[in-house]
Scaffold this active site. Structure first.
Site, PDB file in Angstrom:
ATOM      1  N   ASN A   9       0.810  -1.227   0.000  1.00  0.00           N
ATOM      2  CA  ASN A   9       0.000   0.000   0.000  1.00  0.00           C
ATOM      3  C   ASN A   9       0.840   1.273   0.000  1.00  0.00           C
ATOM      4  OD1 ASN A   9       0.871  -0.458   2.597  1.00  0.00           O
ATOM      5  ND2 ASN A   9      -0.985   0.304   3.574  1.00  0.00           N
ATOM      6  N   CYS A  10       2.144   1.150  -0.089  1.00  0.00           N
ATOM      7  CA  CYS A  10       3.061   2.307  -0.118  1.00  0.00           C
ATOM      8  C   CYS A  10       3.014   2.975  -1.498  1.00  0.00           C
ATOM      9  CB  CYS A  10       4.470   1.814   0.185  1.00  0.00           C
ATOM     10  SG  CYS A  10       5.763   3.021  -0.117  1.00  0.00           S
TER      11      CYS A  10
END
Length: 114
Positions: A9-10
């Site tokens: 999710n970065c």
């Protein structure tokens, strides 16, 4: 085989993945949360890049450390924190037999991967 290490999710991971896919470069993704991380991996990252480069000082997890923890960081304590809190590892880390990159800069990826 090229391996990208990080958490999915970065935003930086997403940019790096998109760049690799646009260039048609195959890679496998190692998710710290799902696939785990151990002392050997953290030690390898720190040997390749230096522990200060591996430690992500811009992230929330690092900023939540106490001033005492930040002021007394050394290679040993940093590695222990990185194993305990993989979100503090700078992302992405890209490794293969011939490539060692940390972070994402399109020009750097272009120079090393094209």
């Amino acid at each position: 085989m090229l391996t990208m290490y990080g958490i999915p999710n970065c935003d930086t991971i997403k940019k790096a993945k998109k760049w690799l896919e646009t260039q048609g470069i195959e890679y496998q993704f190692h998710d710290y949360r799902k696939d785990g991380i151990d002392e050997g991996m953290v030690s390898q990252f720190c040997q390749k890049f230096g522990w200060e480069a591996v430690l992500n000082k811009r992230g929330t997890t690092y900023r939540q450390l106490s001033d005492e923890q930040k002021n007394t960081l050394n290679e040993q304590s940093a590695q222990a924190l990185l194993i305990e809190q993989p979100a503090m590892i700078k992302r992405p880390i890209l490794l293969s037999d011939s490539v060692s990159l940390i972070g994402f800069k399109a020009a750097e990826y272009e120079a090393h991967l094209s």
